[in-house]
Scaffold this motif. Structure first.
Motif, short mmCIF file in Angstrom:
data_model
loop_
_atom_site.label_atom_id
_atom_site.label_comp_id
_atom_site.label_asym_id
_atom_site.label_seq_id
_atom_site.Cartn_x
_atom_site.Cartn_y
_atom_site.Cartn_z
N ASP A 103 14.08 0.69 38.23
CA ASP A 103 15.27 0.51 37.59
C ASP A 103 16.17 1.86 36.55
N GLN A 104 17.22 2.30 37.27
CA GLN A 104 17.85 2.84 36.86
C GLN A 104 16.94 4.44 36.53
N GLY A 105 15.79 4.33 37.88
CA GLY A 105 15.61 6.23 37.38
C GLY A 105 14.19 5.55 36.46
N GLU A 106 13.44 4.78 36.24
CA GLU A 106 12.46 4.51 35.27
C GLU A 106 11.66 3.25 35.96
N ILE A 107 10.44 2.76 35.45
CA ILE A 107 10.10 2.07 35.81
C ILE A 107 10.00 1.33 34.33
N ALA A 108 10.81 -0.32 34.43
CA ALA A 108 10.77 -1.31 33.67
C ALA A 108 10.06 -2.21 33.30
N GLU A 109 9.17 -1.95 33.69
CA GLU A 109 8.00 -3.54 34.11
C GLU A 109 7.43 -3.37 35.07
#
Length: 255
Positions: A218-224
């Motif tokens: 999400d939004q360019g990053e690994i959120a989980e």
């Protein structure tokens, strides 16, 4: 178990727009990793970076222990070609050559490489077309195939080059719902055979039932990230729960 892909602090910007922000993960040999997340979250850019279809801005990528790019600096062109040749990629839009038959689409690259006899190339194309359920379509042109059949041809073509790793970028997003299952069944079979795979997908039931681990971007990053049981059964973040909540009815219906 060997690490086939190691991504560390991956960053990618288009101009001043950051698309990937400090992405790190590892893929072990024989794993199937599902990558899920909303549109624009960086999933496809991340996948394309692994096979050098995108130049990264910062970070490092190792493929099967070999450095593709270290702290934003790429190895030489010959090494890039050698490393990325061990991976196959299946795209959303099939990318078949319309003027070639199904068989010729499969055999074009191996013939150009001249590493095998024509008889061996033919044997393997026959075997792979049978594997994806298209032995009777060898002499057909892509225009005569359904979308699901075209994508199965694309998977067989990727397998012709004997990749160690297969990357799938939304392989069913261009298909009608009734054709999605036949493509996912081929990928499911590859997972059962322990082919190392990363599958960017919006098919939540597939991610939940077939993958070994799930990455939510999400939004360019690994959120989980975690096992399907962890991510689907007990997501830790509100944004993960909100995203998965959109699919709850569909996922349950697919069971």
């Amino acid at each position: 178990m060997n690490s086939m892909i190691e991504v560390t602090h991956l960053q990618k910007s288009f101009g001043t727009l950051p698309v990937l922000k400090d992405v790190s993960f590892t893929v072990r040999q024989g794993e199937t990793i599902a990558v899920i997340g909303p549109s624009g979250s960086g999933k496809s850019t991340m996948l394309r970076s692994l096979i050098h279809l995108e130049d990264i801005t910062g970070g490092s990528i190792r493929i099967n222990g070999e450095v593709l790019v270290s702290e934003g600096r790429y190895t030489g062109a010959a090494r890039i070609k050698a490393i990325t040749s061990r991976m196959g990629m299946v795209f959303q839009q099939f990318n078949l050559f319309p003027h070639l038959t199904v068989r010729d689409n499969l055999e074009l690259a191996p013939r150009a490489q001249k590493l095998e006899s024509a008889q061996e190339i033919r044997r393997r194309s026959d075997m792979l077309l049978a594997k994806v359920g298209l032995a009777d379509k060898a002499d057909a042109f892509p225009s005569r195939l359904s979308g699901g059949q075209k994508q199965r041809v694309a998977i067989a073509r990727a397998l012709m080059l004997k990749p160690d790793i297969l990357l799938f970028d939304e392989p069913t997003s261009a298909l009608d719902p009734e054709l999605t299952g036949e493509v996912l069944q081929v990928i499911r079979q590859l997972a059962e055979e322990r082919m190392t795979m990363i599958v960017v997908t919006h098919e939540m039931s597939f991610a939940r039932d077939v993958s070994d681990r799930v990455i939510f971007m999400d939004q360019g990053e690994i959120a989980e990230a975690g096992t399907p049981a962890q991510l689907f059964g007990n997501p830790q973040l509100d944004r993960t729960r909100a995203f998965l909540g959109r699919f709850t009815g569909t996922a349950d219906a697919d069971r």
